[in-house]
Design an enzyme around this catalytic site. Structure first.
Site, mmCIF file in Angstrom:
data_model
loop_
_atom_site.group_PDB
_atom_site.id
_atom_site.type_symbol
_atom_site.label_atom_id
_atom_site.label_comp_id
_atom_site.label_asym_id
_atom_site.label_seq_id
_atom_site.Cartn_x
_atom_site.Cartn_y
_atom_site.Cartn_z
ATOM 1 N N ARG A 86 0.856 -1.185 0.000
ATOM 2 C CA ARG A 86 0.000 0.000 0.000
ATOM 3 C C ARG A 86 0.896 1.240 0.000
ATOM 4 O O ARG A 86 1.975 1.246 0.599
ATOM 5 C CB ARG A 86 -0.894 0.032 1.248
ATOM 6 C CG ARG A 86 -2.041 -0.955 1.211
ATOM 7 C CD ARG A 86 -3.172 -0.482 0.292
ATOM 8 N NE ARG A 86 -4.296 -1.405 0.286
ATOM 9 C CZ ARG A 86 -4.508 -2.353 -0.638
ATOM 10 N NH1 ARG A 86 -3.678 -2.509 -1.639
ATOM 11 N NH2 ARG A 86 -5.577 -3.126 -0.575
ATOM 12 N N HIS A 143 -1.741 1.077 -9.701
ATOM 13 C CA HIS A 143 -2.416 0.137 -8.791
ATOM 14 C C HIS A 143 -3.126 -0.959 -9.603
ATOM 15 O O HIS A 143 -4.344 -1.128 -9.519
ATOM 16 C CB HIS A 143 -3.399 0.865 -7.878
ATOM 17 C CG HIS A 143 -3.749 0.063 -6.649
ATOM 18 N ND1 HIS A 143 -4.078 0.646 -5.457
ATOM 19 C CD2 HIS A 143 -3.831 -1.279 -6.444
ATOM 20 C CE1 HIS A 143 -4.342 -0.309 -4.570
ATOM 21 N NE2 HIS A 143 -4.199 -1.481 -5.143
HETATM 22 P P1 NDP Z 1 -1.551 -11.870 4.223
HETATM 23 O O1 NDP Z 1 -2.439 -11.439 5.329
HETATM 24 O O2 NDP Z 1 -1.652 -13.259 3.687
HETATM 25 O O3 NDP Z 1 -0.031 -11.667 4.682
HETATM 26 C C1 NDP Z 1 0.442 -10.522 5.337
HETATM 27 C C2 NDP Z 1 1.898 -10.735 5.722
HETATM 28 O O4 NDP Z 1 2.397 -9.541 6.325
HETATM 29 C C3 NDP Z 1 2.066 -11.873 6.756
HETATM 30 O O5 NDP Z 1 3.250 -12.587 6.498
HETATM 31 C C4 NDP Z 1 2.182 -11.090 8.070
HETATM 32 O O6 NDP Z 1 2.912 -11.768 9.074
HETATM 33 C C5 NDP Z 1 2.960 -9.874 7.600
HETATM 34 N N1 NDP Z 1 2.814 -8.771 8.539
HETATM 35 C C6 NDP Z 1 1.679 -8.134 8.909
HETATM 36 N N2 NDP Z 1 1.952 -7.193 9.851
HETATM 37 C C7 NDP Z 1 3.292 -7.256 10.074
HETATM 38 C C8 NDP Z 1 4.173 -6.573 10.935
HETATM 39 N N3 NDP Z 1 3.738 -5.624 11.762
HETATM 40 N N4 NDP Z 1 5.479 -6.917 10.911
HETATM 41 C C9 NDP Z 1 5.925 -7.891 10.092
HETATM 42 N N5 NDP Z 1 5.144 -8.590 9.242
HETATM 43 C C10 NDP Z 1 3.838 -8.265 9.241
HETATM 44 O O7 NDP Z 1 -1.751 -10.810 3.057
HETATM 45 P P2 NDP Z 1 -1.494 -11.000 1.478
HETATM 46 O O8 NDP Z 1 -0.148 -11.574 1.296
HETATM 47 O O9 NDP Z 1 -2.654 -11.651 0.841
HETATM 48 O O10 NDP Z 1 -1.557 -9.459 1.015
HETATM 49 C C11 NDP Z 1 -0.609 -8.518 1.493
HETATM 50 C C12 NDP Z 1 -0.997 -7.142 1.045
HETATM 51 O O11 NDP Z 1 -0.752 -6.971 -0.356
HETATM 52 C C13 NDP Z 1 -2.472 -6.765 1.182
HETATM 53 O O12 NDP Z 1 -2.814 -6.468 2.519
HETATM 54 C C14 NDP Z 1 -2.555 -5.562 0.272
HETATM 55 O O13 NDP Z 1 -2.205 -4.402 0.999
HETATM 56 C C15 NDP Z 1 -1.496 -5.836 -0.760
HETATM 57 N N6 NDP Z 1 -2.110 -6.092 -2.062
HETATM 58 C C16 NDP Z 1 -1.873 -5.220 -3.075
HETATM 59 C C17 NDP Z 1 -2.437 -5.406 -4.313
HETATM 60 C C18 NDP Z 1 -2.151 -4.445 -5.407
HETATM 61 O O14 NDP Z 1 -2.948 -4.371 -6.335
HETATM 62 N N7 NDP Z 1 -1.049 -3.722 -5.375
HETATM 63 C C19 NDP Z 1 -3.323 -6.542 -4.589
HETATM 64 C C20 NDP Z 1 -3.472 -7.435 -3.474
HETATM 65 C C21 NDP Z 1 -2.885 -7.198 -2.254
HETATM 66 P P3 NDP Z 1 2.395 -13.190 9.661
HETATM 67 O O15 NDP Z 1 2.650 -14.177 8.547
HETATM 68 O O16 NDP Z 1 3.289 -13.422 10.810
HETATM 69 O O17 NDP Z 1 0.943 -13.014 9.980
#
Ligand code: NDP
Length: 309
Positions: free
Chosen positions: A224, A272
């Site tokens: 984001r 995006h």
């Molecule tokens: P997931 O919820 O599957 O994974 C999120 C990851 O981020 C997990 O590994 C989580 O850790 C980690 N994380 C969250 N908070 C923290 C933190 N404070 N410190 C360290 N690691 C953290 O999400 P997705 O992979 O499905 O999607 C990720 C993001 O990609 C979405 O939220 C969205 O913002 C973005 N996105 C962008 C798109 C675009 O068009 N550009 C399209 C789709 C998504 P843990 O594994 O330990 O829970």
């Protein structure tokens, strides 16, 4: 059994045909034809006006049409009766990973420089960067981060990744916590952000974090826009800490006219477009969850509002 009613708050012309084809017996209403607000059990949405939620007395589920739920978690925090689910689709995951890899490789193999050479009929080989000598650091090892890690691994890159809880991935060095982040950053010649936007991750790409990267590294953002301190990113480009950046998301979208990123040849921009959920692929999982809602079974692909993702 009364079947649940889903209000379509986003792109009804795309979503209604797919949902109706998958479950003709179920009630799907575009927001323009809301009817009796008390009927609505769930909303399918991207961003939703809090006033609409407050006008739906029996609403229990916010269904996000994408992987990112940052627009919805605050709404649910103050309304404990609401659950949030998100659609989950390997095609979306693969599409985001493809763009992250494509954005990296065009820089890594100097394609913009060669495009410039072609315009001037120049034959001028540049030093070849090798995947085996290059480490990719991935912020976030969720569905998308793991797909990005596997894609880079398949090309022979060294890969490390950072997440909130520790993950084990074969061939990937994994890190967690602030200490782990600071252990990973100096290795990351390419840093890819695939995090969700939460209170903890907003602004994470700061001057301090960018300053820990090796000189002339590359930054990719498919998370984001608000993960990034854009002033600090521009300063890191200007100081040479970063050789370039590939950005799909921005603090303000569309990116404002005259923004320094438009003017900087080292910054590649896509509007995006990393992924777009295809309704026909995910309609069955939405319907499954609506039936679970009605029968009191646990829902799938739920978001944890306390974690923010
Ligand atoms: P997931 O919820 O599957 O994974 C999120 C990851 O981020 C997990 O590994 C989580 O850790 C980690 N994380 C969250 N908070 C923290 C933190 N404070 N410190 C360290 N690691 C953290 O999400 P997705 O992979 O499905 O999607 C990720 C993001 O990609 C979405 O939220 C969205 O913002 C973005 N996105 C962008 C798109 C675009 O068009 N550009 C399209 C789709 C998504 P843990 O594994 O330990 O829970």
């Amino acid at each position: 059994m009364t079947l649940p009613t889903l209000l379509i708050n986003t792109e009804p012309a795309r979503w209604l045909p797919a949902l109706r084809a998958a479950a003709p017996e179920m009630q799907f209403r575009p927001q323009a034809e809301i009817g009796d607000a008390a009927d609505v059990d769930a909303i399918l949405t991207w961003k939703v006006d809090p006033a609409l939620i407050d006008a739906l007395p029996n609403l229990r589920l916010l269904y996000a049409v994408g992987a990112g739920v940052d627009y919805l978690v605050d709404l649910a925090r103050t309304r404990p009766q609401l659950q949030i689910a998100r659609v989950v689709d390997d095609a979306v995951t693969g599409d985001v990973a493809t763009l992250a890899v494509a954005g990296t490789l065009q820089w890594f193999r100097d394609l913009p420089a060669y495009a410039g050479q072609k315009q001037n009929e120049l034959w001028h080989p540049l030093p070849v960067r090798s995947t085996a000598d290059t480490t990719i650091g991935i912020l976030g090892l969720g569905r998308i981060g793991r797909a990005i890690a596997r894609a880079f691994q398949a090309l022979g890159f060294r890969v490390c990744g950072w997440s909130r809880s520790i993950h084990r991935m074969e061939g990937v060095s994994t890190y967690t916590g602030s200490e782990g982040l600071h252990a990973m950053l100096p290795q990351a010649q390419v840093l890819v952000c695939a995090l969700p936007l939460t209170a903890e991750t907003e602004g994470i790409i700061s001057a301090q974090v960018l300053g820990c990267l090796p000189p002339k590294s590359f930054f990719v953002n498919v998370g984001r826009g608000l993960h990034v301190d854009e002033v600090a990113l521009q300063a890191a480009l200007d100081s040479g800490r970063l050789a370039g950046a590939f950005l799909d998301v921005f603090a303000e979208e569309p990116l404002a006219p005259g923004h320094s990123f438009w003017l900087d040849a080292r910054v590649q921009i896509t509007p995006h477009v990393a992924s777009r959920t295809r309704p026909s692929r995910v309609a069955p999982q939405i319907i499954d969850n609506l039936l679970r809602l009605r029968t009191g079974q646990p829902l799938l692909n739920l978001v944890r509002p306390e974690a923010g993702y």
